[in-house]
Design a protein around this motif. Structure first.
Motif, PDB file in Angstrom:
ATOM      1  N   TYR A 198     -61.563  52.975 -15.817  1.00 10.70           N
ATOM      2  CA  TYR A 198     -60.429  53.425 -15.030  1.00 10.70           C
ATOM      3  C   TYR A 198     -59.375  53.897 -16.003  1.00 10.70           C
ATOM      4  O   TYR A 198     -59.460  53.611 -17.205  1.00 10.70           O
ATOM      5  N   THR A 205     -62.677  55.113  -8.746  1.00  8.53           N
ATOM      6  CA  THR A 205     -62.015  56.326  -8.264  1.00  8.53           C
ATOM      7  C   THR A 205     -60.592  56.119  -7.758  1.00  8.53           C
ATOM      8  O   THR A 205     -59.791  57.055  -7.791  1.00  8.53           O
ATOM      9  N   ASP A 206     -60.244  54.924  -7.310  1.00  9.15           N
ATOM     10  CA  ASP A 206     -58.870  54.693  -6.872  1.00  9.15           C
ATOM     11  C   ASP A 206     -58.022  54.053  -7.973  1.00  9.15           C
ATOM     12  O   ASP A 206     -56.928  53.561  -7.727  1.00  9.15           O
ATOM     13  N   THR A 257     -64.882  51.772  -6.103  1.00 11.29           N
ATOM     14  CA  THR A 257     -63.464  51.574  -5.843  1.00 11.29           C
ATOM     15  C   THR A 257     -63.043  50.231  -6.428  1.00 11.29           C
ATOM     16  O   THR A 257     -63.889  49.418  -6.826  1.00 11.29           O
ATOM     17  N   THR A 258     -61.742  49.981  -6.444  1.00 16.06           N
ATOM     18  CA  THR A 258     -61.260  48.692  -6.962  1.00 16.06           C
ATOM     19  C   THR A 258     -61.811  47.535  -6.161  1.00 16.06           C
ATOM     20  O   THR A 258     -62.092  46.480  -6.702  1.00 16.06           O
TER      21      THR A 258
END
Length: 143
Positions: A84, A110-111, A137-138
């Protein structure tokens, strides 16, 4: 403060400033810093398996400019990497494509990424997936 990179980018991530610090929620207790110094990896080789977190310093966009990173990855032999950060089309791109070369599973959160250019980010993400990278995602990363 006089880094050659600042001819291209505004000064950022300068040692001992707020801009260099990792987000507190991403830090574990007592992380070990892997600098670019030649003896940095040797100093931590003993017991590297028990180190809870290793923060890799870099002097350019590409984390693999730290000469100790590839030997560290070989030493650890992880089967999964979770990535990230910012900027997706620059630093994050270098990290994910370098990590894909290890043969391990590489996941991009992605987030928890951001780009300077949305179209460049889309292109990087598509290439990443095309080379076998995985998007998460997270919520997935933290479960």
């Amino acid at each position: 403060e006089n880094d050659p990179e600042f001819k291209i980018w505004k000064p950022h991530c300068i040692a001992n400033t707020t801009g260099q610090q990792k987000v507190a929620n991403t830090l574990l207790s007592r992380p070990v810093v892997l600098s670019s110094a030649a003896d940095s990896l040797q100093a931590m080789q003993s017991g590297v398996e028990t180190v809870p977190q290793i923060v890799v310093e870099k002097q350019g966009l590409d984390c693999f400019t730290n000469p100790n990173l590839r030997p560290l990855l070989n030493m650890i032999g992880a089967d999964r990497y979770v990535v990230y950060g910012v900027a997706t089309e620059h630093c994050v791109r270098c990290a994910v494509f370098g990590l894909l070369e290890t043969g391990a599973r590489v996941e991009l959160v992605t987030d928890a990424i951001a780009a300077l250019s949305a179209s460049d980010e889309r292109e990087v993400v598509q290439r990443f997936q095309g080379r076998g990278g995985h998007l998460i995602t997270t919520r997935v990363a933290l479960s």
